[in-house]
Design a protein around this motif. Structure first.
Motif, PDB file in Angstrom:
ATOM      1  N   ARG A 190       0.809  -1.222   0.000  1.00 39.86           N
ATOM      2  CA  ARG A 190       0.000   0.000   0.000  1.00 39.86           C
ATOM      3  C   ARG A 190       0.847   1.280   0.000  1.00 39.86           C
ATOM      4  NH1 ARG A 190      -5.257   0.168   3.581  1.00 39.86           N
ATOM      5  NH2 ARG A 190      -5.649   1.750   1.959  1.00 39.86           N
ATOM      6  N   VAL A 191       2.159   1.125  -0.021  1.00 36.56           N
ATOM      7  CA  VAL A 191       3.027   2.306  -0.047  1.00 36.56           C
ATOM      8  C   VAL A 191       2.783   3.151  -1.290  1.00 36.56           C
ATOM      9  CG1 VAL A 191       5.414   3.112  -0.179  1.00 36.56           C
ATOM     10  CG2 VAL A 191       4.800   1.326   1.450  1.00 36.56           C
ATOM     11  N   PRO A 192       2.783   2.568  -2.510  1.00 39.94           N
ATOM     12  CA  PRO A 192       2.500   3.398  -3.703  1.00 39.94           C
ATOM     13  C   PRO A 192       1.126   4.058  -3.639  1.00 39.94           C
ATOM     14  CG  PRO A 192       3.413   1.274  -4.352  1.00 39.94           C
ATOM     15  CD  PRO A 192       3.091   1.180  -2.896  1.00 39.94           C
ATOM     16  N   GLU A 193       0.129   3.333  -3.098  1.00 41.51           N
ATOM     17  CA  GLU A 193      -1.217   3.889  -2.981  1.00 41.51           C
ATOM     18  C   GLU A 193      -1.214   5.110  -2.064  1.00 41.51           C
ATOM     19  OE1 GLU A 193      -5.584   2.654  -1.107  1.00 41.51           O
ATOM     20  OE2 GLU A 193      -4.036   1.115  -1.380  1.00 41.51           O
ATOM     21  N   TYR A 194      -0.450   5.028  -0.966  1.00 39.40           N
ATOM     22  CA  TYR A 194      -0.391   6.141  -0.026  1.00 39.40           C
ATOM     23  C   TYR A 194       0.309   7.344  -0.652  1.00 39.40           C
ATOM     24  CZ  TYR A 194       0.746   8.846   4.155  1.00 39.40           C
ATOM     25  OH  TYR A 194       0.873   9.850   5.076  1.00 39.40           O
ATOM     26  N   LEU A 195       1.386   7.088  -1.407  1.00 42.81           N
ATOM     27  CA  LEU A 195       2.106   8.184  -2.040  1.00 42.81           C
ATOM     28  C   LEU A 195       1.239   8.879  -3.090  1.00 42.81           C
ATOM     29  CD1 LEU A 195       5.595   6.458  -2.438  1.00 42.81           C
ATOM     30  CD2 LEU A 195       4.942   8.184  -0.749  1.00 42.81           C
ATOM     31  N   GLU A 196       0.437   8.108  -3.812  1.00 42.80           N
ATOM     32  CA  GLU A 196      -0.486   8.703  -4.781  1.00 42.80           C
ATOM     33  C   GLU A 196      -1.574   9.503  -4.076  1.00 42.80           C
ATOM     34  OE1 GLU A 196      -1.966   5.624  -7.271  1.00 42.80           O
ATOM     35  OE2 GLU A 196      -0.033   5.310  -8.306  1.00 42.80           O
ATOM     36  N   TYR A 197      -2.018   9.021  -2.924  1.00 38.61           N
ATOM     37  CA  TYR A 197      -3.009   9.735  -2.119  1.00 38.61           C
ATOM     38  C   TYR A 197      -2.451  11.101  -1.694  1.00 38.61           C
ATOM     39  CZ  TYR A 197      -5.144  11.096   2.356  1.00 38.61           C
ATOM     40  OH  TYR A 197      -5.707  11.799   3.387  1.00 38.61           O
ATOM     41  N   LEU A 198      -1.183  11.119  -1.278  1.00 37.38           N
ATOM     42  CA  LEU A 198      -0.560  12.383  -0.886  1.00 37.38           C
ATOM     43  C   LEU A 198      -0.524  13.365  -2.049  1.00 37.38           C
ATOM     44  CD1 LEU A 198       2.508  11.211   1.281  1.00 37.38           C
ATOM     45  CD2 LEU A 198       0.347  12.161   2.097  1.00 37.38           C
ATOM     46  N   LEU A 200      -2.403  13.272  -5.029  1.00 40.75           N
ATOM     47  CA  LEU A 200      -3.656  13.582  -5.707  1.00 40.75           C
ATOM     48  C   LEU A 200      -4.743  14.137  -4.787  1.00 40.75           C
ATOM     49  CD1 LEU A 200      -3.829  10.435  -8.026  1.00 40.75           C
ATOM     50  CD2 LEU A 200      -2.919  12.712  -8.550  1.00 40.75           C
ATOM     51  N   VAL A 201      -4.744  13.706  -3.543  1.00 42.35           N
ATOM     52  CA  VAL A 201      -5.790  14.135  -2.602  1.00 42.35           C
ATOM     53  C   VAL A 201      -5.273  15.228  -1.664  1.00 42.35           C
ATOM     54  CG1 VAL A 201      -7.410  13.396  -0.802  1.00 42.35           C
ATOM     55  CG2 VAL A 201      -6.873  11.854  -2.713  1.00 42.35           C
ATOM     56  N   ARG A 202      -4.129  14.968  -1.064  1.00 39.74           N
ATOM     57  CA  ARG A 202      -3.574  15.941  -0.123  1.00 39.74           C
ATOM     58  C   ARG A 202      -2.860  17.087  -0.843  1.00 39.74           C
ATOM     59  NH1 ARG A 202      -5.719  16.229   4.451  1.00 39.74           N
ATOM     60  NH2 ARG A 202      -3.803  17.140   5.287  1.00 39.74           N
ATOM     61  N   LEU A 203      -2.484  16.872  -2.109  1.00 40.13           N
ATOM     62  CA  LEU A 203      -1.837  17.897  -2.935  1.00 40.13           C
ATOM     63  C   LEU A 203      -0.556  18.441  -2.300  1.00 40.13           C
ATOM     64  CD1 LEU A 203      -5.001  19.927  -4.036  1.00 40.13           C
ATOM     65  CD2 LEU A 203      -3.875  18.050  -5.260  1.00 40.13           C
ATOM     66  N   VAL A 204       0.228  17.514  -1.730  1.00 36.66           N
ATOM     67  CA  VAL A 204       1.466  17.945  -1.086  1.00 36.66           C
ATOM     68  C   VAL A 204       2.535  18.226  -2.141  1.00 36.66           C
ATOM     69  CG1 VAL A 204       0.949  16.578   0.968  1.00 36.66           C
ATOM     70  CG2 VAL A 204       2.380  15.601  -0.825  1.00 36.66           C
ATOM     71  N   ALA A 205       3.542  18.986  -1.763  1.00 31.00           N
ATOM     72  CA  ALA A 205       4.629  19.353  -2.668  1.00 31.00           C
ATOM     73  C   ALA A 205       5.489  18.139  -2.990  1.00 31.00           C
ATOM     74  CB  ALA A 205       5.484  20.443  -2.035  1.00 31.00           C
ATOM     75  N   PRO A 206       6.197  18.152  -4.131  1.00 33.81           N
ATOM     76  CA  PRO A 206       7.080  17.041  -4.479  1.00 33.81           C
ATOM     77  C   PRO A 206       8.105  16.724  -3.401  1.00 33.81           C
ATOM     78  CG  PRO A 206       6.775  18.459  -6.381  1.00 33.81           C
ATOM     79  CD  PRO A 206       6.106  19.147  -5.218  1.00 33.81           C
ATOM     80  N   SER A 207       8.641  17.761  -2.752  1.00 40.99           N
ATOM     81  CA  SER A 207       9.627  17.529  -1.695  1.00 40.99           C
ATOM     82  C   SER A 207       9.005  16.777  -0.521  1.00 40.99           C
ATOM     83  CB  SER A 207      10.216  18.857  -1.213  1.00 40.99           C
ATOM     84  OG  SER A 207       9.192  19.710  -0.728  1.00 40.99           O
ATOM     85  N   THR A 208       7.723  17.042  -0.246  1.00 45.93           N
ATOM     86  CA  THR A 208       7.030  16.345   0.848  1.00 45.93           C
ATOM     87  C   THR A 208       6.791  14.887   0.476  1.00 45.93           C
ATOM     88  OG1 THR A 208       5.928  18.417   1.439  1.00 45.93           O
ATOM     89  CG2 THR A 208       5.014  16.401   2.368  1.00 45.93           C
ATOM     90  N   GLN A 209       6.415  14.637  -0.781  1.00 44.06           N
ATOM     91  CA  GLN A 209       6.252  13.258  -1.249  1.00 44.06           C
ATOM     92  C   GLN A 209       7.567  12.495  -1.120  1.00 44.06           C
ATOM     93  OE1 GLN A 209       4.236  12.863  -5.127  1.00 44.06           O
ATOM     94  NE2 GLN A 209       3.743  15.035  -4.951  1.00 44.06           N
ATOM     95  N   ALA A 210       8.656  13.139  -1.505  1.00 40.61           N
ATOM     96  CA  ALA A 210       9.964  12.500  -1.437  1.00 40.61           C
ATOM     97  C   ALA A 210      10.334  12.172   0.008  1.00 40.61           C
ATOM     98  CB  ALA A 210      11.029  13.410  -2.056  1.00 40.61           C
ATOM     99  N   GLN A 211      10.016  13.071   0.937  1.00 39.65           N
ATOM    100  CA  GLN A 211      10.313  12.821   2.351  1.00 39.65           C
ATOM    101  C   GLN A 211       9.497  11.641   2.870  1.00 39.65           C
ATOM    102  OE1 GLN A 211       8.791  15.320   5.665  1.00 39.65           O
ATOM    103  NE2 GLN A 211      10.933  15.887   5.990  1.00 39.65           N
ATOM    104  N   ALA A 212       8.217  11.584   2.480  1.00 43.97           N
ATOM    105  CA  ALA A 212       7.367  10.467   2.900  1.00 43.97           C
ATOM    106  C   ALA A 212       7.904   9.149   2.367  1.00 43.97           C
ATOM    107  CB  ALA A 212       5.940  10.699   2.418  1.00 43.97           C
TER     108      ALA A 212
END
Length: 460
Positions: A190-198, A200-212
């Motif tokens: 579910r890791v890829p699903e969570y990253l996509e959620y961040l 597409l839904v949470r609209l976080v910045a690329p740097s935040t996605q990378a940190q997650a």
């Protein structure tokens, strides 16, 4: 020096004086019950002068008075701030003295704030919790997930990673577990699903996605010891390159000129030595070498030490500041305090070092506070929030239409050095960058190359 408030019968002259003071409070927007307390704080000060006239009070006397309050057991942050507000209005509006206009009221106020338990300076004093015999679910996580979260802290500390990294990894692990229903899936599917959620839904910045992603890779690889494998169609987000905000020399002078007292000294160090914010507030007395003209930055970003130049213009002000701080430290020792936080290895090797002058913070807080974890009475360093607010306010006061932060002064330090002809490798060393490519970003904000030719519009 501070005395309890005692109701007394006032003369007609006194009633007129305090009536005018109350009117001045209204001018500053202080009213109601709050105004009553301001009057009370001011009266406690005035009636505690023991015959000394208000117009004869010096800034040193006020410093001493506030220091005593800062050491008073049970005297809270909001109470000390209230005293400072009350006395600022008293001295500015009700006396004919010159020094109150130049007194560092804002510095005193900002230095009142305690460090919160999760502050990076203190958080490492909290040892990783040992799992209870029967751990209970907490914050939406089941008992096994909570044990695994605590294990993250242990692994991070064994590897010597920074407290900021520890806090970020722990928080991302908790968020991911809640997303998955309170636990960590055994295969990490579910890791890829969570990253996509961040994204597409949470609209976080690329740097935040990378940190997650980094946090979850660490969680599964180093803590759960599970191979995540290929993420299929998921690709790491491309981080956008942002050019740093840089002030001109005139703008830098305007910002520093809009500050005074301790905040001016700290901001000048950020610019003059290229310090990061936390490197500045964590400076200890031993780190400043006046004889050799440098400042030693200990345990900077990435756990690295480095030397930076001590600006000659700040030497006199720093020495004067340290004289006052040493006097305060000696008074703390006499009052039964005087200890300072030290990293565990240092505290263990040098048991008496916490009370030595050389280990004290250069910019200590205004008050003695209770360490939220050890419950010891200590004087921590100033809370960095006050300096951040002061610089933002100074930039607005100077009419600078840029987003100016503490780090902007560090960016300006690097850019101005390059403009003056300094070698980029030298600037890299002064900034503490591991890779020169990080330092190269500052060449893009210089007025060369590419921009030196000007605009074709100007040739028409």
């Amino acid at each position: 020096m501070a005395k309890e408030h005692v109701k007394r019968k006032m003369s007609g002259k006194e009633q007129v004086f305090w009536g005018k003071y109350a009117e001045k409070l209204a001018k500053y927007g202080v009213s109601g019950r709050n105004a009553e307390w301001h009057v009370r704080r001011a009266q406690e000060f005035v009636y505690g002068l023991d015959g000394l006239k208000l117009n004869a009070v010096s800034s040193a006397y006020l410093d001493s008075y506030l220091d005593v309050l800062g050491r008073t057991p049970g005297f809270k942050v909001w109470q000390l701030r209230q005293v400072i507000y009350a006395l600022r209005i008293l001295f500015l509006e009700m006396t004919e003295l010159d020094w109150p206009a130049a007194y560092d009221w804002e510095g005193r106020l900002s230095a009142c704030e305690d460090l919160e338990p999760t502050h990076p300076t203190l958080a490492r004093e909290d040892p990783p919790a040992k799992p209870a015999p029967e751990p209970q679910p907490s914050n939406g996580l089941d008992s096994k997930a909570m044990e695994q979260v605590e294990r993250i802290k242990q692994v991070v500390r064994v590897r010597g990673m920074s407290i900021r990294t520890e806090q970020a990894y722990v928080e991302w692990a908790k968020r991911f577990a809640r997303f998955c229903g309170g636990c960590f899936p055994a295969d990490g599917a579910r890791v890829p699903e969570y990253l996509e959620y961040l994204a597409l839904v949470r609209l976080v910045a690329p740097s935040t996605q990378a940190q997650a992603l980094n946090a979850l890779v660490f969680l599964y690889g180093q803590v759960l010891e599970i191979e995540l494998g290929d993420f299929g169609s998921y690709r790491r987000p491309v981080r956008k390159r942002r050019l740093p905000v840089v002030l001109s020399r005139d703008e830098t002078g305007a910002v520093l000129g809009a500050l005074q007292g301790r905040t001016a000294l700290m901001a000048s160090l950020l610019y003059g030595a290229g310090l990061r914010l936390m490197e500045c507030v964590r400076l200890r007395v031993k780190d400043i070498d006046f004889g050799n003209g440098y400042i030693m930055v200990v345990d900077g970003k990435g756990g690295k030490d480095r030397r930076v130049p001590l600006p000659a213009k700040l030497v006199a002000d720093l020495k004067e500041h340290l004289v006052l701080m040493k006097r305060q430290h000696e008074a703390d020792l006499k009052a039964g305090f005087g200890s300072v936080y030290l990293p565990e290895p240092v505290a263990r090797k040098y048991p008496n070092a916490e009370r030595e002058w050389m280990w004290q913070y250069v910019f200590p807080a205004t008050r003695i506070s209770e360490d939220p974890r050890t419950k010891m009475k200590r004087r921590h360093h100033i809370n960095e929030n006050g300096l951040q607010k002061a610089i933002k306010t100074a930039a607005a006061k100077a009419g600078i239409a840029k987003r100016v932060t503490c780090h902007t002064l560090r960016h300006s330090f690097a850019t101005h050095l390059l403009q003056s002809g300094s070698d980029i490798r030298t600037v890299q060393e002064l900034l503490g960058h591991a890779d020169v490519s990080t330092t190269m970003i500052y060449t893009h904000v210089l007025n060369r190359p590419g921009l030196s030719s000007g605009s074709p519009l100007d040739l028409l």
